[in-house]
Design a protein around this motif. Structure first.
Motif, PDB file in Angstrom:
ATOM      1  N   ALA A  51       7.051  28.146 -18.402  1.00 22.51           N
ATOM      2  CA  ALA A  51       7.497  27.165 -19.393  1.00 22.51           C
ATOM      3  C   ALA A  51       6.963  27.494 -20.788  1.00 22.51           C
ATOM      4  CB  ALA A  51       7.075  25.767 -18.987  1.00 22.51           C
ATOM      5  N   LEU A  52       5.864  28.223 -20.856  1.00 29.96           N
ATOM      6  CA  LEU A  52       5.289  28.614 -22.146  1.00 29.96           C
ATOM      7  C   LEU A  52       5.166  30.126 -22.201  1.00 29.96           C
ATOM      8  CD1 LEU A  52       2.407  26.031 -22.791  1.00 29.96           C
ATOM      9  CD2 LEU A  52       4.623  26.149 -23.920  1.00 29.96           C
ATOM     10  N   ARG A  53       5.462  30.662 -23.373  1.00 29.97           N
ATOM     11  CA  ARG A  53       5.267  32.090 -23.570  1.00 29.97           C
ATOM     12  C   ARG A  53       3.785  32.404 -23.691  1.00 29.97           C
ATOM     13  NH1 ARG A  53       8.589  33.023 -28.766  1.00 29.97           N
ATOM     14  NH2 ARG A  53       8.130  30.804 -29.018  1.00 29.97           N
ATOM     15  N   PRO A  54       3.351  33.596 -23.343  1.00 30.04           N
ATOM     16  CA  PRO A  54       1.915  33.913 -23.391  1.00 30.04           C
ATOM     17  C   PRO A  54       1.290  33.703 -24.774  1.00 30.04           C
ATOM     18  CG  PRO A  54       3.105  35.592 -22.166  1.00 30.04           C
ATOM     19  CD  PRO A  54       4.137  34.707 -22.760  1.00 30.04           C
ATOM     20  N   GLU A  55       2.002  34.091 -25.842  1.00 25.95           N
ATOM     21  CA  GLU A  55       1.413  33.937 -27.175  1.00 25.95           C
ATOM     22  C   GLU A  55       1.283  32.477 -27.560  1.00 25.95           C
ATOM     23  OE1 GLU A  55       5.828  34.983 -27.752  1.00 25.95           O
ATOM     24  OE2 GLU A  55       4.145  35.565 -26.469  1.00 25.95           O
ATOM     25  N   VAL A  56       2.228  31.629 -27.086  1.00 29.88           N
ATOM     26  CA  VAL A  56       2.144  30.205 -27.378  1.00 29.88           C
ATOM     27  C   VAL A  56       1.009  29.567 -26.589  1.00 29.88           C
ATOM     28  CG1 VAL A  56       3.386  28.005 -27.291  1.00 29.88           C
ATOM     29  CG2 VAL A  56       4.602  30.107 -27.921  1.00 29.88           C
ATOM     30  N   VAL A 105      -4.446  22.836 -37.798  1.00 26.13           N
ATOM     31  CA  VAL A 105      -3.197  22.152 -37.445  1.00 26.13           C
ATOM     32  C   VAL A 105      -2.632  22.641 -36.121  1.00 26.13           C
ATOM     33  CG1 VAL A 105      -2.606  21.705 -39.842  1.00 26.13           C
ATOM     34  CG2 VAL A 105      -1.833  23.825 -38.768  1.00 26.13           C
ATOM     35  N   GLY A 106      -3.269  23.601 -35.482  1.00 28.46           N
ATOM     36  CA  GLY A 106      -2.773  24.082 -34.201  1.00 28.46           C
ATOM     37  C   GLY A 106      -1.711  25.153 -34.346  1.00 28.46           C
ATOM     38  N   THR A 107      -0.796  25.172 -33.388  1.00 32.64           N
ATOM     39  CA  THR A 107       0.187  26.241 -33.275  1.00 32.64           C
ATOM     40  C   THR A 107       1.332  26.062 -34.268  1.00 32.64           C
ATOM     41  OG1 THR A 107      -0.309  26.436 -30.927  1.00 32.64           O
ATOM     42  CG2 THR A 107       1.744  27.435 -31.692  1.00 32.64           C
ATOM     43  N   THR A 108       1.580  27.093 -35.069  1.00 34.90           N
ATOM     44  CA  THR A 108       2.781  27.195 -35.909  1.00 34.90           C
ATOM     45  C   THR A 108       3.232  28.644 -35.873  1.00 34.90           C
ATOM     46  OG1 THR A 108       1.601  27.702 -37.959  1.00 34.90           O
ATOM     47  CG2 THR A 108       1.950  25.369 -37.463  1.00 34.90           C
ATOM     48  N   ALA A 109       4.459  28.877 -36.302  1.00 31.31           N
ATOM     49  CA  ALA A 109       4.975  30.247 -36.296  1.00 31.31           C
ATOM     50  C   ALA A 109       4.148  31.150 -37.204  1.00 31.31           C
ATOM     51  CB  ALA A 109       6.442  30.253 -36.744  1.00 31.31           C
ATOM     52  N   ALA A 110       3.708  30.615 -38.347  1.00 29.55           N
ATOM     53  CA  ALA A 110       2.949  31.434 -39.288  1.00 29.55           C
ATOM     54  C   ALA A 110       1.558  31.759 -38.757  1.00 29.55           C
ATOM     55  CB  ALA A 110       2.853  30.727 -40.634  1.00 29.55           C
ATOM     56  N   THR A 111       0.858  30.762 -38.169  1.00 27.22           N
ATOM     57  CA  THR A 111      -0.494  31.015 -37.678  1.00 27.22           C
ATOM     58  C   THR A 111      -0.485  31.970 -36.485  1.00 27.22           C
ATOM     59  OG1 THR A 111      -0.352  29.024 -36.299  1.00 27.22           O
ATOM     60  CG2 THR A 111      -1.318  28.780 -38.493  1.00 27.22           C
ATOM     61  N   VAL A 112       0.503  31.831 -35.592  1.00 25.90           N
ATOM     62  CA  VAL A 112       0.596  32.754 -34.459  1.00 25.90           C
ATOM     63  C   VAL A 112       0.920  34.163 -34.946  1.00 25.90           C
ATOM     64  CG1 VAL A 112       1.833  33.283 -32.327  1.00 25.90           C
ATOM     65  CG2 VAL A 112       1.232  30.910 -32.853  1.00 25.90           C
ATOM     66  N   ALA A 113       1.810  34.290 -35.942  1.00 26.45           N
ATOM     67  CA  ALA A 113       2.154  35.607 -36.477  1.00 26.45           C
ATOM     68  C   ALA A 113       0.947  36.277 -37.105  1.00 26.45           C
ATOM     69  CB  ALA A 113       3.288  35.475 -37.491  1.00 26.45           C
ATOM     70  N   ILE A 119       8.588  29.834 -33.296  1.00 32.19           N
ATOM     71  CA  ILE A 119       8.029  28.669 -32.621  1.00 32.19           C
ATOM     72  C   ILE A 119       8.910  27.481 -32.964  1.00 32.19           C
ATOM     73  CG2 ILE A 119       6.040  27.136 -32.403  1.00 32.19           C
ATOM     74  CD1 ILE A 119       5.456  29.873 -31.332  1.00 32.19           C
ATOM     75  N   GLY A 120       9.334  26.747 -31.965  1.00 33.51           N
ATOM     76  CA  GLY A 120      10.216  25.631 -32.237  1.00 33.51           C
ATOM     77  C   GLY A 120       9.912  24.405 -31.410  1.00 33.51           C
ATOM     78  N   GLY A 121      10.135  23.240 -32.013  1.00 31.72           N
ATOM     79  CA  GLY A 121      10.071  21.969 -31.310  1.00 31.72           C
ATOM     80  C   GLY A 121       8.757  21.710 -30.611  1.00 31.72           C
ATOM     81  N   ALA A 122       8.833  21.457 -29.274  1.00 34.35           N
ATOM     82  CA  ALA A 122       7.656  21.059 -28.500  1.00 34.35           C
ATOM     83  C   ALA A 122       6.655  22.186 -28.317  1.00 34.35           C
ATOM     84  CB  ALA A 122       8.098  20.548 -27.132  1.00 34.35           C
ATOM     85  N   GLU A 123       6.994  23.398 -28.714  1.00 31.48           N
ATOM     86  CA  GLU A 123       6.024  24.491 -28.603  1.00 31.48           C
ATOM     87  C   GLU A 123       4.875  24.333 -29.591  1.00 31.48           C
ATOM     88  OE1 GLU A 123       8.386  28.390 -26.979  1.00 31.48           O
ATOM     89  OE2 GLU A 123       8.650  27.875 -29.104  1.00 31.48           O
ATOM     90  N   HIS A 124       5.032  23.508 -30.614  1.00 30.48           N
ATOM     91  CA  HIS A 124       3.938  23.238 -31.540  1.00 30.48           C
ATOM     92  C   HIS A 124       2.844  22.452 -30.819  1.00 30.48           C
ATOM     93  CE1 HIS A 124       7.221  24.002 -34.489  1.00 30.48           C
ATOM     94  NE2 HIS A 124       6.230  24.537 -35.197  1.00 30.48           N
ATOM     95  N   TYR A 125       1.604  22.762 -31.101  1.00 32.05           N
ATOM     96  CA  TYR A 125       0.495  22.062 -30.453  1.00 32.05           C
ATOM     97  C   TYR A 125       0.389  20.632 -30.987  1.00 32.05           C
ATOM     98  CZ  TYR A 125      -4.238  21.143 -28.752  1.00 32.05           C
ATOM     99  OH  TYR A 125      -5.336  20.608 -28.128  1.00 32.05           O
ATOM    100  N   HIS A 126       0.612  20.459 -32.304  1.00 30.11           N
ATOM    101  CA  HIS A 126       0.522  19.134 -32.915  1.00 30.11           C
ATOM    102  C   HIS A 126       1.855  18.415 -32.748  1.00 30.11           C
ATOM    103  CE1 HIS A 126      -0.542  15.956 -35.692  1.00 30.11           C
ATOM    104  NE2 HIS A 126      -1.728  16.510 -35.891  1.00 30.11           N
ATOM    105  N   TRP A 127       1.800  17.155 -32.275  1.00 30.61           N
ATOM    106  CA  TRP A 127       3.034  16.433 -31.980  1.00 30.61           C
ATOM    107  C   TRP A 127       3.836  16.136 -33.233  1.00 30.61           C
ATOM    108  CZ3 TRP A 127       4.149  11.678 -34.047  1.00 30.61           C
ATOM    109  CH2 TRP A 127       3.083  10.977 -34.610  1.00 30.61           C
TER     110      TRP A 127
END
Length: 623
Positions: free
Chosen positions: A32-37, A129-137, A146-154
């Motif tokens: 359900a989650l990718r390894p990087e997420v 702020v947790g998981t975002t596309a920029a921080t993971v990159a 990174i989209g929708g519910a994949e973000h750590y912060h609701w």
């Protein structure tokens, strides 16, 4: 195939309720989650990210705009202009995960990002702020979406974005990340490749930045270039010229190149009259070179004044006495045509005569950029060391300044006065300031000379500036042994010759010494300060301001708050410079029939400056 938001929320529940990584392994098993997420979620939880609030904090902006930020500004502006209605926002995070710039396509998404503190100057790191596309990159050094519910912060679950890393082409390191973000309901597979294209464009622009400056300088040279005309263009480092200029003598070339360099640093453009060492005169025009809305250089065009353009001053306008009118009415029709060039040159010459400090500052700026050792002479306290240090800092903000007080240098063996100028290895420019050279003893001068000789052998020799507290150079003094180390000599005018600047200098000094005291100078006080001779120059001005601050903490400074010495000193004998300035003002008043507005225009100075000089010199009414 991606999983639904419900399945990702179930994975989040399993992740949040597992005290160990057992629940996390179950999530991976269900894919359900990718390894990087998942790795980003684990780092966010270990960092203690509060999923109930945005933990971004304002960290400020850098004093200088980094190349990646200026390049991103240009690339983002191009994209937003060419693609209206894209429905996405472009954000740049630097290598420290600080938001540096942002462009929005619409006000709705901009308001959402403002509420989430995705604002330039705010830190948006994963630990905040947790998981975002920029921080993971930035962490993975790879592009990611990174989209929708994949973000750590609701609160970020309503967004979908793609992050692409920006590589510095000169160092080969990741210097930033492009975050293309939009509503989660409009998530598209094109977000990631589009972010990659924008990141590549930013890297290309960084790589081409030095060449773009050079290209701008060369283009300016071609625009101004004309037959048999001198043309110089510079960006502070590169200096290109036309063949006609290169045919001048070396001394004339140096004077003209100094002029264009000082105009770039001081921002003084327009027409100028130049007197060359060869005896010829020239009329030149200085224009700024713009690149992306910023001044990146200066271009000079002009040539020698032709003999037919110089008109002899009519006898009728020559002053016959300090307060005697011309013998006959002047024929102003003679100013039409070629003679007007001479009138313009006269205006510029008068401006330099009435503003001697400006010429001295231009010479100092040119020497700093050319790396020529400079000897500054002038009365004690005129600000020689302050002037050269301020201009050096403006030219080289990261440069190093080493000061040697010659009054405390006795020349003892084993003492190296320039020990602070050892090669740094980082290529930073260095400035050595020798203050109080008139106090050197014969032994001290000899030891200082021995210490300065090896500096020329360094790969990047430091700039040496000497300060002599005397209005003239005495080669018979002990410091005369050091004169061979200097290429230029400039006299810094005393404060009494800078009546136009006394009000600004007094306000600057007052703010510096007042601290938290709220003080301002009244017009009457400024008139008193302008009428005082200031034998102690700027040092005495600082003492006067300290006297005022010690006795008054707030309000407007009145003449009664000044020390008695400011009211002392009656009529004094004018110096040669003051006499020349007085003569120029009287001549202009005669030619303007007493009209002070026209006289100020003829002298090339402000009307208020003319009024102050008339009062200072005691010039009577001329009509």
């Amino acid at each position: 195939m991606g999983w639904s938001a419900v399945e990702i929320e179930a994975a989040r529940s399993a992740f949040d309720t597992s005290g160990q990584h057992v629940g996390a392994r179950d999530v991976i098993a269900r894919e359900a989650l990718r390894p990087e997420v998942l790795a980003s979620w684990i780092r966010s939880r270990e960092a203690g990210v509060d999923a109930a609030r945005i933990g971004a904090r304002f960290l400020g902006h850098t004093p200088e705009v980094p190349p990646v930020v200026s390049a991103a500004d240009h690339v983002f502006d191009e994209f937003v202009t060419a693609n209206p209605g894209s429905g996405c926002s472009l954000v740049l995070l630097d290598s420290s995960s600080i938001v540096r710039c942002r462009r929005d396509d619409g006000p709705e998404l901009a308001a959402v990002l403002d509420g989430l503190l995705v604002v330039p100057g705010y830190g948006y790191a994963e630990r905040q702020v947790g998981t975002t596309a920029a921080t993971v990159a930035l962490h993975e050094r790879a592009d990611v979406a990174i989209g929708g519910a994949e973000h750590y912060h609701w609160r970020l679950a309503g967004l979908a974005g793609a992050g692409a890393v920006v590589t510095d082409p000169h160092r080969g390191e990741v210097c930033a990340a492009v975050w293309l973000v939009g509503p989660a309901s409009e998530r598209s597979a094109l977000q990631l490749p589009l972010a990659r294209v924008l990141a590549d464009r930013i890297s290309e622009r960084i790589a081409a930045q030095p060449h773009r400056r050079t290209r701008a300088v060369l283009d300016a040279l071609e625009r101004v270039r004309a037959a048999d005309q001198w043309v110089l263009a510079t960006d502070g480092d590169l200096l290109v010229s036309s063949p006609s200029f290169r045919r001048l003598s070396p001394t004339d070339q140096r004077v003209v190149s100094d002029l264009v360099l000082s105009a770039l640093v001081l921002g003084q453009v327009g027409q100028r009259h130049v007197e060359l060492p060869s005896g010829a005169c020239a009329e030149v025009t200085l224009q700024p070179i713009h690149l992306d809305g910023e001044v990146v250089g200066c271009v000079l065009g002009g040539g020698r004044t032709q003999h037919g353009e110089v008109a002899e001053t009519p006898e009728a306008v020559r002053r016959q006495g300090s307060h005697v009118a011309p013998l006959a009415r002047r024929d102003y029709t003679k100013d039409a045509g070629p003679a007007r060039t001479h009138a313009d040159a006269k205006v510029r010459a008068n401006r330099e005569l009435l503003s001697p400090y400006l010429r001295a500052r231009q010479e100092v700026v040119a020497s700093i950029h050319h790396g020529r050792n400079h000897l500054l002479i002038g009365e004690p306290g005129v600000g020689k060391r302050t002037l050269v240090t301020a201009q050096f800092r403006a030219a080289y903000p990261t440069g190093r300044v080493v000061s040697v007080d010659c009054s405390s240098f006795t020349g003892r063996y084993g003492v190296d006065p320039v020990r602070g100028l050892a090669p740094t290895g980082d290529g930073r420019p260095q400035l050595l300031v020798l203050s109080g050279m008139t106090t050197l003893s014969p032994v001290g001068a000899r030891k200082l000379d021995e210490a300065l000789r090896p500096l020329v052998a360094l790969e990047t020799p430091p700039l040496v500036v000497g300060c002599v507290d005397s209005p003239a150079v005495d080669a018979t003094s002990p410091y005369g042994l050091l004169l061979r180390h200097f290429h230029e000599v400039t006299r810094i005018p005393a404060l009494r010759y800078r009546a136009d600047e006394i009000s600004e200098l007094a306000l600057t000094v007052l703010r510096r010494v007042a601290g938290r005291c709220s003080l301002r100078l009244s017009l009457q006080v400024i008139r008193v300060l302008e009428g005082y001779a200031w034998p102690g120059n700027i040092s005495e001005l600082e003492d006067v301001m300290r006297y005022v601050v010690a006795r008054k903490t707030m309000g407007e400074v009145q003449p009664t708050d000044l020390p008695p010495l400011c009211f002392q000193g009656g009529a004094r004998r004018m110096s040669m410079l003051e006499s020349a300035q007085c003569d120029a003002i009287i001549q202009a008043l005669y030619e303007a029939n007493g009209n002070r507005y026209k006289a100020a225009a003829m002298l090339g100075i402000a009307r208020s400056s003319l009024y102050r000089k008339i009062d200072a010199f005691g010039i009577s009414y001329i009509a």
